[in-house]
Design an enzyme around this catalytic site. Structure first.
Site, PDB file in Angstrom:
ATOM      1  N   ASP A 121       0.855  -1.184   0.000  1.00 38.85           N
ATOM      2  CA  ASP A 121       0.000   0.000   0.000  1.00 38.85           C
ATOM      3  C   ASP A 121       0.890   1.233   0.000  1.00 38.85           C
ATOM      4  O   ASP A 121       1.820   1.361   0.806  1.00 38.85           O
ATOM      5  CB  ASP A 121      -0.902   0.019   1.234  1.00 38.85           C
ATOM      6  CG  ASP A 121      -1.944   1.124   1.140  1.00 38.85           C
ATOM      7  OD1 ASP A 121      -2.998   0.870   0.528  1.00 38.85           O
ATOM      8  OD2 ASP A 121      -1.705   2.217   1.679  1.00 38.85           O
ATOM      9  N   ASP A 159      -4.735   2.552  -4.134  1.00 39.58           N
ATOM     10  CA  ASP A 159      -3.267   2.501  -4.245  1.00 39.58           C
ATOM     11  C   ASP A 159      -2.714   1.256  -3.544  1.00 39.58           C
ATOM     12  O   ASP A 159      -1.578   1.245  -3.084  1.00 39.58           O
ATOM     13  CB  ASP A 159      -2.652   3.774  -3.658  1.00 39.58           C
ATOM     14  CG  ASP A 159      -3.031   3.985  -2.190  1.00 39.58           C
ATOM     15  OD1 ASP A 159      -3.936   3.257  -1.709  1.00 39.58           O
ATOM     16  OD2 ASP A 159      -2.452   4.870  -1.533  1.00 39.58           O
TER      17      ASP A 159
END
Length: 846
Positions: A469, A512
């Site tokens: 992440d 993301d």
């Protein structure tokens, strides 16, 4: 049912009888008038005769005895006759000579005595005549008190005609009884003879009509050969029919052709089976065509992806080599007739509808062809369809219409199938790939992780899972905009793709966040790969529009099979928890769990399990409703049922416990509770809209599910057509056939169905091909950023186009802005759902 002959005879006899009755009444009327006038003349004559006789006696002078004898003789003269005569004296005579015996005077007789005016009247069958006796000059010799012109008396004559008329009527009726049967018989005979001529013409005409059993026989009919009936009206009708037959010969269509035209409409209905086995559908259509006209072959020519063209020739029977080659020439000729369809290379495939039937010895002069073309811009598709048939068919005006109908159906049918397949190819790509980065998407990752877990278990080798992440990516979006943020993520994904091994599996999990499966690797290998990725990312940067270099770090969580977990979900939960632990410890970290971490994760899972079980036991599961708005009228017509747990005045969303409930196998129990409470709320509020109910495949295949839902629907008075079950893909269904049977059973019960998160996995396309779907809910991942991402927009447009082809309504999820809502209106979405429309609440939205 009346017959013309019977009607004709009845009318003739009726008219004859009517004329006979009229004749009788008329003659009776004439006889009555004549007899009436005759009785008046006779009464007048009798009065004059009596007066003359009485006058002759009075001139000589008579005594009272002579007067009495005169009156007696008069009375005796008419005793047996129909006449009666009375003589009355006037008061002047009585004053001089006294009264005599006479009948009482009537009022009219007194009037005549006073006025001296003769009166005539009738009472029924009796005619009365009252004649005054006027004093003459010579009468004054005896009647001294009288003057000339005084009324000396009256003579009353009564003529009774009843006896005469009765005798006349008896004779008339006797004659009638003799003549009436004769009149009736003559009427029937004359009507029969007259109608016989008509009947012969009708019978001959009927035989002509009965001989027509087909359009061919109808075209050969010739009523001019019928003998004249002798009646101009009948002959005129026959002539008009002959003229009508001539006019209809060019437009008459056989019943078989009309039935075929109706069947042809059914062939245009595109189902999932037709899309899947379209060639078999065309073979069946060719067989149906040959039931009304002889067609040797049916040809389809369509453009392929690489610019070449596929030529499919469907034969009604097995052709010989010469026929095959000639029909290929026909196909190439069709291409020349449609220049827009010129393509680089050609592939010809022959298909045979009936292997038992052979087509041999065809001559070029015996075969003609007709064709139609299709060219679409969206999706870009070009094609031609044609028929190879007997030459004489193309010259028949009726069969020309049928041929045109067949070609129109074919071009639309095959063109639609090709369009659907093209849309499906595009959608299937996006169903497995993330549209922004081109990496595998979350749903594919879950399937691959499940597959790798089973493979590793069978072969007893370890593998690793990484969850990555980006740290502080949100400021990048906020500072430089979503367009640059998307560019950054694409470059970031390319970096990960270049940095991994060929056998490693990389996917974008969402936003993301990325995931990577490291097959057949132990702890040290997995850790080394994670560190290498971290180093590559730390050296990665992208130039922003303002010229500055933008970079991010990542937090990477690691989980190993079978050391940390042996189930896919548990393995992911461990890696995900470690990723968040790395962020908590300062970010830009690679974190692998130790024993304490595993114990903490396990304890959290146990707490969640206890939460789920307690919520079921105490029924603290409550319904929430999120509105779904129609873009046709901007009204809230649908709500989606969502599940929440009420914990000490705190509402826990489904995302916190649903995976745990499914892994525990209690999801269907929670579904029952929330559905029943939702139905109770519908009954209480009188809600008339549609309710979407989100169920996992595992909940759907519970044996008693249909019976339980039907029981709740009956108990709360819910309209089944207002219930839409959403099919989700949170878990893989082991028996797809069982799920298919279950869905069809519920559909037969009257419920409707929707595919949830459409486009996020390959199962979506199995659902849309196999199941009778009413709604498609497009995965929100494609909706959120569609206004800024051309790929997302193209994907949504493709789904909308496919849905319209299939007659399925579309629902866009995750509508969070007015900009997205505006774009959805433009591309033709039917319904929208998201926080911009309305947030979930414990009550229905107005």
């Amino acid at each position: 049912m009346k017959t013309l002959q019977g009607y004709f005879k009845v009318q003739t006899v009726s008219i004859s009888l009517l004329l006979f009755i009229c004749f009788y009444l008329f003659t009776n009327y004439i006889y009555h008038n004549i007899s009436q006038r005759e009785s008046e003349h006779i009464s007048e004559a009798i009065s004059q005769q009596v007066f003359a006789s009485m006058y002759q006696v009075m001139r000589k002078g008579w005594s009272r005895e002579e007067l009495r004898d005169f009156l007696s003789s008069v009375e005796e003269s008419f005793a047996d006759a129909s006449y009666k005569v009375d003589i009355h004296r006037s008061p002047v005579v009585e004053a001089q000579f006294g009264s005599i015996e006479q009948t009482p005077l009537t009022a009219l007789q007194r009037t005549v005595l006073v006025s001296g005016i003769k009166q005539r009247y009738s009472e029924g069958e009796i005619t009365h005549l009252i004649t005054p006796i006027m004093a003459k000059n010579e009468c004054l010799q005896c009647h001294h008190a009288a003057k000339e012109g005084d009324v000396m008396g009256i003579i009353s004559t009564e003529y009774d005609q009843s006896r005469v008329r009765s005798d006349a009527q008896q004779q008339f009726w006797l004659l009638t009884l003799l003549l009436l049967p004769l009149v009736v018989v003559l009427s029937i005979v004359m009507a029969g003879r007259a109608f016989g001529r008509v009947q012969r013409s009708i019978d001959a005409f009927r035989e002509k009509i009965r001989s027509v059993n087909s359009v061919k026989e109808f075209k050969r009919i010739n009523v001019k050969t019928l003998r004249p009936s002798g009646f101009s009206e009948i002959d005129a009708i026959v002539a008009e029919f002959d003229q009508l037959a001539l006019q209809l010969r060019d437009v008459a269509v056989d019943k078989e052709i009309l039935e075929f035209e109706v069947k042809l409409l059914d062939k245009f209905i595109i189902t999932s089976e037709v899309v899947r086995d379209w060639k078999e559908h065309i073979k069946t259509l060719l067989h149906d065509i040959n039931s009304v006209m002889s067609v040797y072959a049916l040809i389809t020519i369509f453009e392929t992806k690489d610019g070449s063209c596929d030529i499919e020739i469907f034969w009604s029977g097995k052709p010989d080599e010469a026929s095959r080659l000639y029909m290929e020439e026909v196909a190439f000729k069709m291409l020349q007739e449609h220049p827009m369809m010129q393509m680089n290379s050609r592939t010809v495939v022959h298909n045979v509808s009936n292997e038992d039937h052979c087509i041999t010895g065809l001559k070029r002069d015996d075969i003609d062809h007709e064709s139609k073309s299709l060219l679409l811009d969206a999706p870009k598709i070009g094609g031609i369809v044609g028929l190879g048939m007997q030459t004489k068919l193309s010259r028949d005006s009726i069969f020309t219409i049928v041929i045109d109908s067949v070609l129109t159906t074919l071009i639309n049918l095959v063109g639609s199938i090709k369009a659907i397949n093209k849309y499906t190819d595009t959608l299937e790509y996006y169903a497995t790939r993330d549209p922004l980065t081109g990496l595998f998407n979350q749903r594919v990752f879950r399937d691959l992780l499940d597959y790798e877990t089973k493979r590793a278990f069978r072969h007893e080798h370890p593998f690793g899972l990484l969850v990555l992440d980006c740290d502080n990516f949100k400021p990048v979006n906020d500072t430089y905009g979503h367009a640059f943020g998307d560019l950054f993520l694409r470059e970031f994904a390319d970096l990960l793709e270049r940095s991994k091994r060929d056998e490693d599996i990389l996917a974008r999990y969402g936003g993301d966040e990325f995931v990577m499966i490291i097959p057949e690797s132990d702890q040290s290998q997995v850790y080394a790969i994670a560190k290498k990725l971290q180093e590559s990312i730390n050296a990665f940067m992208v130039s922003a529009p303002n010229g500055l270099d933008v970079y991010v770090s990542v937090s990477i969580g690691i989980a190993l099979f079978p050391k940390h977990a042996q189930k896919p979900k548990e393995l992911f939960n461990v890696a995900d928890a470690m990723m968040y632990r790395g962020k908590e410890e300062g970010k830009n970290a690679v974190r692998m769990p130790d024993e304490e971490d595993i114990e903490a994760i396990s304890a959290a899972n146990n707490d969640k399990a206890l939460l789920v079980l307690d919520a079921i036991k105490s029924e603290r599961i409550i319904p929430f409703f999120q509105p779904i708005m129609s873009l046709e009228n901007d009204g809230i017509e649908i709500h989606e049922l969502l599940m929440r747990i009420d914990l000490d005045n705190t509402t826990i969303s489904a995302g916190s416990f649903i995976e745990k409930a499914e892994s525990m196998g209690v999801m269907h129990q929670m579904d029952y509770i929330v559905i029943e409470k939702a139905f109770a709320h519908i009954r209480t509020t009188g809600y008339k809209g549609t309710l979407f109910i989100n169920l996992s495949p595992k909940a759907l295949i519970v044996n008693e599910f249909i019976g339980k839902i039907n029981e709740l629907v009956l108990r709360y008075g819910i309209d089944k057509s207002h219930i839409v079950f959403e099919i989700t893909e949170r878990e893989t269904v082991k028996s797809f056939a069982l799920l298919e049977k279950f869905v069809y059973n519920l559909k037969l019960e009257g419920y409707r169905f929707a595919i949830d998160d459409f486009g996020s996995g390959f199962s979506s396309f199995h659902y849309i091909k196999k199941f009778p779907i009413d709604f498609i809910k497009i995965d929100g991942e494609f909706i959120v950023n569609m206004s800024n991402d051309a790929k997302d927009l193209a994907f949504v447009k493709s789904i909308v186009a496919l849905s319209k082809e299939l007659g399925v309504k579309t629902v866009a999820e995750f509508v969070e802005s007015e900009e997205v809502l505006r774009d959805l209106r433009l591309i033709g979405i039917d319904y929208v759902q998201g926080y911009h429309v309305g947030k979930p609440a414990a009550a229905f939205h107005a």
